[in-house]
Scaffold this motif. Structure first.
Motif, PDB file in Angstrom:
ATOM      1  N   ILE A  23       0.846  -1.206   0.000  1.00  0.00           N
ATOM      2  CA  ILE A  23       0.000   0.000   0.000  1.00  0.00           C
ATOM      3  C   ILE A  23       0.873   1.245   0.000  1.00  0.00           C
ATOM      4  O   ILE A  23       0.617   2.204  -0.713  1.00  0.00           O
ATOM      5  CB  ILE A  23      -0.958  -0.001   1.218  1.00  0.00           C
TER       6      ILE A  23
ATOM      7  N   LYS B  40       2.083   1.746  -3.400  1.00  0.00           N
ATOM      8  CA  LYS B  40       0.973   2.194  -4.252  1.00  0.00           C
ATOM      9  C   LYS B  40       0.757   3.698  -4.074  1.00  0.00           C
ATOM     10  O   LYS B  40       0.548   4.437  -5.041  1.00  0.00           O
ATOM     11  CB  LYS B  40      -0.290   1.420  -3.861  1.00  0.00           C
ATOM     12  N   ILE B  41       0.837   4.160  -2.806  1.00  0.00           N
ATOM     13  CA  ILE B  41       0.643   5.586  -2.504  1.00  0.00           C
ATOM     14  C   ILE B  41       1.746   6.425  -3.145  1.00  0.00           C
ATOM     15  O   ILE B  41       1.488   7.445  -3.781  1.00  0.00           O
ATOM     16  CB  ILE B  41       0.597   5.798  -0.968  1.00  0.00           C
TER      17      ILE B  41
ATOM     18  N   LEU C 135       1.162   6.540  -6.880  1.00  0.00           N
ATOM     19  CA  LEU C 135       0.033   7.424  -7.209  1.00  0.00           C
ATOM     20  C   LEU C 135       0.479   8.879  -7.145  1.00  0.00           C
ATOM     21  O   LEU C 135       0.145   9.680  -8.022  1.00  0.00           O
ATOM     22  CB  LEU C 135      -1.119   7.180  -6.221  1.00  0.00           C
TER      23      LEU C 135
ATOM     24  N   LEU D   4      -6.171  11.187  -0.688  1.00  0.00           N
ATOM     25  CA  LEU D   4      -6.138   9.753  -0.344  1.00  0.00           C
ATOM     26  C   LEU D   4      -7.347   9.381   0.513  1.00  0.00           C
ATOM     27  O   LEU D   4      -7.975   8.345   0.316  1.00  0.00           O
ATOM     28  CB  LEU D   4      -4.865   9.412   0.431  1.00  0.00           C
ATOM     29  N   ARG D   5      -7.674  10.295   1.448  1.00  0.00           N
ATOM     30  CA  ARG D   5      -8.792  10.014   2.345  1.00  0.00           C
ATOM     31  C   ARG D   5     -10.108  10.020   1.572  1.00  0.00           C
ATOM     32  O   ARG D   5     -10.947   9.153   1.726  1.00  0.00           O
ATOM     33  CB  ARG D   5      -8.810  11.051   3.462  1.00  0.00           C
ATOM     34  N   GLU D   6     -10.275  11.030   0.680  1.00  0.00           N
ATOM     35  CA  GLU D   6     -11.542  11.157  -0.059  1.00  0.00           C
ATOM     36  C   GLU D   6     -11.706  10.085  -1.126  1.00  0.00           C
ATOM     37  O   GLU D   6     -12.781   9.535  -1.305  1.00  0.00           O
ATOM     38  CB  GLU D   6     -11.627  12.547  -0.711  1.00  0.00           C
ATOM     39  N   ASP D   7     -10.622   9.804  -1.857  1.00  0.00           N
ATOM     40  CA  ASP D   7     -10.747   8.904  -3.011  1.00  0.00           C
ATOM     41  C   ASP D   7     -10.557   7.432  -2.667  1.00  0.00           C
ATOM     42  O   ASP D   7     -11.221   6.569  -3.220  1.00  0.00           O
ATOM     43  CB  ASP D   7      -9.720   9.276  -4.099  1.00  0.00           C
ATOM     44  N   LEU D   8      -9.616   7.139  -1.759  1.00  0.00           N
ATOM     45  CA  LEU D   8      -9.276   5.729  -1.505  1.00  0.00           C
ATOM     46  C   LEU D   8      -9.590   5.299  -0.077  1.00  0.00           C
ATOM     47  O   LEU D   8      -9.385   4.150   0.289  1.00  0.00           O
ATOM     48  CB  LEU D   8      -7.774   5.498  -1.771  1.00  0.00           C
ATOM     49  N   ASN D   9     -10.078   6.257   0.715  1.00  0.00           N
ATOM     50  CA  ASN D   9     -10.363   5.991   2.118  1.00  0.00           C
ATOM     51  C   ASN D   9      -9.129   5.449   2.857  1.00  0.00           C
ATOM     52  O   ASN D   9      -9.230   4.589   3.711  1.00  0.00           O
ATOM     53  CB  ASN D   9     -11.540   5.014   2.249  1.00  0.00           C
ATOM     54  N   ILE D  10      -7.950   5.948   2.451  1.00  0.00           N
ATOM     55  CA  ILE D  10      -6.715   5.561   3.145  1.00  0.00           C
ATOM     56  C   ILE D  10      -6.325   6.733   4.028  1.00  0.00           C
ATOM     57  O   ILE D  10      -6.182   7.856   3.546  1.00  0.00           O
ATOM     58  CB  ILE D  10      -5.570   5.266   2.146  1.00  0.00           C
TER      59      ILE D  10
ATOM     60  N   ARG E  10      -9.291  16.179 -11.070  1.00  0.00           N
ATOM     61  CA  ARG E  10     -10.049  15.090 -10.433  1.00  0.00           C
ATOM     62  C   ARG E  10     -11.504  15.119 -10.869  1.00  0.00           C
ATOM     63  O   ARG E  10     -12.161  14.092 -10.934  1.00  0.00           O
ATOM     64  CB  ARG E  10      -9.999  15.231  -8.908  1.00  0.00           C
TER      65      ARG E  10
END
Length: 470
Positions: free
Chosen positions: A77, A80-81, A84, A101-107, A307
């Motif tokens: 992960i 991956k981050i 990205l 990351l929080r909005e799009d991937l919930n990470i 986006r």
């Protein structure tokens, strides 16, 4: 205890523990005293003695040494981050990227962790400070000297070239009340790939709230009028606009006193009619707030537009409406104590009439008016044309909601375009049933639309600005 063949390195605490137990075993000493020295129970001392006898020095290496902590981010992960970031958002600052990351991937990852991972890859935030850039440069230079490989050296040199210096603006204390001072500016930037637009921005000085934003292809009166419109409809009438004097707001000395391109006069006339003061400045401190705001927008907005898959200026302006709310929630000061000195909003009719472009013209030989390469004839609200004498002075009024009126001797008429070719031939066509045209709305005659008011204002501006280098 020479048990392991390889040398065992212990930390200071581990070494201390090892030596105390070693001495205890070798001299068959007092367990209680050893327990006090180590700050543990006698039972633990017994376990340590057992470890020492079975494993020697190696038994004192902490069990977690070399293990990945259970709370560590999974490597795949993490990679991956980083990928990205490099592939899609290399222009985003770290805090902004964490939000994405929080909005799009919930990470959920903290900007500190992200900062560390990317710094390990020699990537620093586009918003990095001088100190950070300096540290990275030193690290890269030492690597450059140590590296024998030409390819690696070239990569390092490229990275070094990318680290540029950006100076911050000095600060000026904020205003006390909302609406007391609005800073305005337009900045050109490649907001979406291959398109340079001007973002007209207005920020309230007291709260840092962005009160208006509008894209246009140039710095234009239309851009500023749209920003002003947003302020009037969402907040009310501000006390003052503060703007950079090098922009379009600087009064342009024109040979021709009547010029609808003269943005400053038009804009300041609208302000004058609403009682809004305008100050222009060329001092950097005074503009700091809007300049920093521009930097923040230039750093974040292109990424957000990308986006949202926005490719044209109309959608971009539509997008700004929702974006401003999000932006203000994130950045504006939420001060409960801030009193607002915005005056009550004028009616939409009044706004449309005030944010108008006024252009003095003359009636020509065909009773018509030339305006923007088209020909018009003044009509009464009921649709009947009015034929005026050649050479009569008049003033064309283009209201904010894109209606065209004309003031002739302080009477307001509707402008009706004369088509290039007549749609009806009196000679060959059967007489058609004449439909009564719908009655047009004509705003009441208001002092901003009086020709004399406008000319008077122009004359005052000329007088104030000639010879003055304000």
């Amino acid at each position: 205890g020479g048990y392991g063949m390889r040398k065992v390195e212990l930390t200071m605490n581990e070494q201390n523990k090892y030596l105390i137990i070693k001495k205890l075993v070798e001299s068959n000493g007092n367990k209680k005293r050893a327990a006090i020295k180590l700050g543990c129970s006698i039972r633990t001392v017994d376990r340590l003695i057992l470890k020492y006898k079975n494993q020697g020095k190696r038994g004192f290496v902490h069990g977690n040494r070399g293990r990945t902590p259970s709370v560590a981010f999974p490597l795949d992960i993490k990679n991956k981050i980083i990928r990205l970031y490099l592939d899609e958002y290399p222009d985003a600052n770290f805090t902004h990227f964490c939000e994405i990351l929080r909005e799009d991937l919930n990470i959920r990852v903290s900007d500190t962790s992200l900062n560390k991972w990317l710094r390990d890859e020699c990537i620093i935030s586009p918003k990095a400070r001088k100190k950070t850039k300096k540290q990275l440069k030193m690290l890269l230079r030492s690597r450059l000297e140590a590296s024998p490989s030409k390819k690696v050296q070239n990569d390092i040199k490229e990275t070094l070239a990318l680290i540029d210096e950006k100076d911050a603006h000095p600060r000026r204390p904020r205003c006390k009340y909302m609406g007391e001072m609005i800073q305005m500016d337009a900045s050109s930037h490649e907001w979406i790939s291959g398109q340079i637009w001007y973002l007209h921005l207005a920020v309230d000085d007291a709260s840092g709230e962005v009160v208006g934003a509008y894209f246009d292809r140039q710095e234009t009166l239309k851009g500023y009028y749209n920003v002003f419109y947003q302020i009037l409809t969402n907040y009310g009438i501000p006390a003052m606009f503060y703007t950079d004097r090098r922009t379009i707001f600087e009064y342009k000395r024109k040979i021709n006193a009547f010029d609808d391109d003269d943005t400053f006069t038009q804009f300041s006339y609208a302000c004058h009619n609403l009682g809004v003061d305008i100050k222009t400045t060329s001092i950097a401190q005074a503009k700091g707030r809007i300049e920093r705001l521009n930097q923040t927008f230039q750093s974040r907005l292109p990424i957000e537009l990308r986006r949202a898959h926005i490719t044209d200026i109309e959608s971009a302006n539509e997008f700004l409406r929702s974006y401003l709310k999000k932006f203000n929630d994130r950045f504006a000061l939420r001060l409960n104590t801030t009193k607002s000195v915005f005056e009550t909003q004028p009616s939409i009719e009044k706004i449309n009439c005030t944010l108008a472009v006024l252009s003095p013209r003359k009636i020509d030989a065909g009773h018509s008016i030339h305006f923007h390469n088209k020909i018009y004839i003044p009509h009464r609200p009921n649709g009947t044309p009015i034929f005026l004498k050649n050479g009569t002075d008049c003033m064309v009024i283009e209201s904010f909601d894109a209606n065209l009126y004309v003031n002739v001797l302080d009477q307001i008429y509707v402008m009706q375009e004369v088509p290039e070719r007549s749609s009806h031939s009196a000679e060959f066509d059967a007489p058609a049933k004449q439909k009564k045209p719908p009655k047009k709305y004509v705003p009441p005659m208001d002092h901003p639309w009086k020709r004399a008011s406008y000319l008077n204002y122009l004359a005052k501006q000329k007088h104030r600005n000639f010879g003055a280098n304000v």
